[in-house]
Design a protein around this motif. Structure first.
Motif, PDB file in Angstrom:
ATOM      1  N   ASN A 146      78.993  54.619  75.085  1.00  0.00           N
ATOM      2  CA  ASN A 146      80.265  55.092  75.134  1.00  0.00           C
ATOM      3  C   ASN A 146      80.943  53.749  74.958  1.00  0.00           C
ATOM      4  OD1 ASN A 146      79.909  57.958  76.850  1.00  0.00           O
ATOM      5  ND2 ASN A 146      79.346  56.571  78.408  1.00  0.00           N
ATOM      6  N   PRO A 147      81.366  54.334  73.267  1.00  0.00           N
ATOM      7  CA  PRO A 147      82.520  53.147  72.650  1.00  0.00           C
ATOM      8  C   PRO A 147      83.703  53.109  73.219  1.00  0.00           C
ATOM      9  CG  PRO A 147      81.188  54.397  71.094  1.00  0.00           C
ATOM     10  CD  PRO A 147      81.048  54.630  72.300  1.00  0.00           C
ATOM     11  N   PRO A 148      84.203  52.318  73.583  1.00  0.00           N
ATOM     12  CA  PRO A 148      86.025  52.549  73.731  1.00  0.00           C
ATOM     13  C   PRO A 148      86.746  52.378  72.694  1.00  0.00           C
ATOM     14  CG  PRO A 148      85.070  49.718  73.522  1.00  0.00           C
ATOM     15  CD  PRO A 148      83.863  50.527  72.885  1.00  0.00           C
ATOM     16  N   ILE A 149      86.836  53.623  72.120  1.00  0.00           N
ATOM     17  CA  ILE A 149      87.424  54.066  71.016  1.00  0.00           C
ATOM     18  C   ILE A 149      89.167  53.555  70.346  1.00  0.00           C
ATOM     19  CG2 ILE A 149      88.785  56.218  70.121  1.00  0.00           C
ATOM     20  CD1 ILE A 149      86.483  57.666  70.399  1.00  0.00           C
ATOM     21  N   GLU A 150      89.662  53.568  71.895  1.00  0.00           N
ATOM     22  CA  GLU A 150      90.628  52.604  71.524  1.00  0.00           C
ATOM     23  C   GLU A 150      91.104  51.085  70.759  1.00  0.00           C
ATOM     24  OE1 GLU A 150      89.219  52.371  75.920  1.00  0.00           O
ATOM     25  OE2 GLU A 150      89.520  53.053  74.102  1.00  0.00           O
ATOM     26  N   ASN A 151      89.932  50.411  71.149  1.00  0.00           N
ATOM     27  CA  ASN A 151      89.497  49.144  69.780  1.00  0.00           C
ATOM     28  C   ASN A 151      89.492  49.483  68.610  1.00  0.00           C
ATOM     29  OD1 ASN A 151      89.380  48.103  72.746  1.00  0.00           O
ATOM     30  ND2 ASN A 151      87.336  47.782  72.729  1.00  0.00           N
ATOM     31  N   ILE A 152      88.687  50.705  68.365  1.00  0.00           N
ATOM     32  CA  ILE A 152      88.433  50.540  66.720  1.00  0.00           C
ATOM     33  C   ILE A 152      89.833  50.542  65.522  1.00  0.00           C
ATOM     34  CG2 ILE A 152      87.662  52.405  65.128  1.00  0.00           C
ATOM     35  CD1 ILE A 152      86.051  53.435  67.815  1.00  0.00           C
ATOM     36  N   LYS A 153      89.067  49.428  64.652  1.00  0.00           N
ATOM     37  CA  LYS A 153      90.419  49.378  63.366  1.00  0.00           C
ATOM     38  C   LYS A 153      89.825  50.009  61.996  1.00  0.00           C
ATOM     39  CE  LYS A 153      91.912  45.327  65.112  1.00  0.00           C
ATOM     40  NZ  LYS A 153      92.396  43.195  65.720  1.00  0.00           N
ATOM     41  N   LYS A 177      88.906  64.741  68.412  1.00  0.00           N
ATOM     42  CA  LYS A 177      90.942  64.939  69.644  1.00  0.00           C
ATOM     43  C   LYS A 177      90.535  63.510  69.517  1.00  0.00           C
ATOM     44  CE  LYS A 177      92.726  66.593  72.354  1.00  0.00           C
ATOM     45  NZ  LYS A 177      93.391  65.919  73.331  1.00  0.00           N
ATOM     46  N   ASN A 178      89.734  62.265  70.214  1.00  0.00           N
ATOM     47  CA  ASN A 178      89.665  61.386  70.591  1.00  0.00           C
ATOM     48  C   ASN A 178      90.589  60.471  70.149  1.00  0.00           C
ATOM     49  OD1 ASN A 178      89.130  62.082  73.459  1.00  0.00           O
ATOM     50  ND2 ASN A 178      87.455  62.030  72.769  1.00  0.00           N
ATOM     51  N   LEU A 179      89.644  60.334  68.488  1.00  0.00           N
ATOM     52  CA  LEU A 179      89.628  59.353  67.720  1.00  0.00           C
ATOM     53  C   LEU A 179      91.826  59.464  67.325  1.00  0.00           C
ATOM     54  CD1 LEU A 179      86.368  59.449  65.598  1.00  0.00           C
ATOM     55  CD2 LEU A 179      87.670  57.625  67.156  1.00  0.00           C
ATOM     56  N   ASP A 180      91.808  60.801  67.134  1.00  0.00           N
ATOM     57  CA  ASP A 180      93.128  61.329  66.537  1.00  0.00           C
ATOM     58  C   ASP A 180      94.187  60.592  67.501  1.00  0.00           C
ATOM     59  OD1 ASP A 180      91.922  62.469  64.047  1.00  0.00           O
ATOM     60  OD2 ASP A 180      92.184  64.770  65.073  1.00  0.00           O
ATOM     61  N   ASP A 181      93.976  61.347  68.964  1.00  0.00           N
ATOM     62  CA  ASP A 181      94.183  61.153  70.216  1.00  0.00           C
ATOM     63  C   ASP A 181      94.739  59.279  70.156  1.00  0.00           C
ATOM     64  OD1 ASP A 181      95.412  63.234  70.699  1.00  0.00           O
ATOM     65  OD2 ASP A 181      93.904  63.206  71.921  1.00  0.00           O
ATOM     66  N   ALA A 182      94.023  58.916  69.983  1.00  0.00           N
ATOM     67  CA  ALA A 182      94.149  57.346  69.503  1.00  0.00           C
ATOM     68  C   ALA A 182      94.654  56.385  68.613  1.00  0.00           C
ATOM     69  CB  ALA A 182      93.384  56.418  70.161  1.00  0.00           C
ATOM     70  N   GLY A 183      95.322  57.199  67.610  1.00  0.00           N
ATOM     71  CA  GLY A 183      96.026  57.009  66.415  1.00  0.00           C
ATOM     72  C   GLY A 183      95.191  55.976  65.193  1.00  0.00           C
TER      73      GLY A 183
END
Length: 227
Positions: A146-153, A177-183
């Protein structure tokens, strides 16, 4: 095969191996290629060779440490036995080894993964965000990764088949949606007639039209984002 097997070290001193393919001109931007649940089989090596033919220096780490199979039951066992801590060590070791290789011209790498490797591609981009500038996910799946998507740059490029029973369209929409929501920057392509593993030309689910379209988008994405 045009490439060769190499060894690389992890931060804790362990030695792992991978398949390295270098462009004919001798150097190019770095790409990490991540295997399906079968292991580091010829198809994954051929993906490295194809990327090298278009100017990338490509390395596929052997996540199963020499094991591979053509049995779905055995592949499932190998995938589920994959420890996330050791996987992270292997991924970091492979990325650092590629960036240190004289054939690699980039300061960051792109990660390209298929099935199990698609999920590991996302994980690598999240675990090492300052070393990954492009992330590609082909129908990625692993229930325990489960990658911590919020860390992806890095920007994310995803490819999925609408007939895939493992990575359903509901799962694809949730990931987007998770990627979009995390910007995060994320572009997904879905193919109506494609199943899981549609890119693998050794698999019964191979879908030539979808695979060729995905390859075009993949090459352009890596060329624009590996820096």
């Amino acid at each position: 095969m045009k490439g060769r097997m190499i060894e690389f070290n992890t931060s804790n001193g362990q030695v792992f191996s991978g398949y390295l393919s270098i462009p004919e001109k001798g150097k190019g931007p770095g790409a990490i290629v991540l295997q399906e649940w079968w292991g580091l089989v010829d198809h994954i090596k051929q993906v490295c060779d194809r990327l090298a033919a278009f100017g990338f220096t490509a390395l596929a780490p052997d996540m199963y440490k020499g094991e591979q199979t053509d049995s779905p039951d055995q592949a499932d066992r190998l995938m589920m036995a994959l420890g996330i801590d050791e996987s992270e060590q292997i991924l970091q070791g492979a990325i650092k080894a590629l960036l240190a290789n004289q054939a690699c011209t980039s300061k960051k790498v792109g990660t390209v993964g298929f099935c199990l490797g698609g999920q590991l591609s996302l994980y690598a981009a999240a675990a090492d965000p300052d070393m990954v500038s492009a992330c590609v996910d082909f129908y990625g799946i692993h229930p325990n990764v489960n990658p911590p998507i919020e860390n992806i740059k890095a920007p994310v490029l995803g490819f999925f088949g609408e007939k895939d029973p493992y990575v359903t369209m509901e799962a694809v929409r949730e990931l987007k949606k998770n990627l979009d929501d995390a910007g995060k920057t994320a572009i997904f392509y879905t193919y109506p007639d494609a199943d899981h593993a549609f890119f693998n030309d050794t698999d019964p689910n191979y879908h030539q039209q979808a695979a060729e379209d995905a390859w075009r988008h993949l090459r352009q994405f890596l060329a624009e984002n590996i820096s």
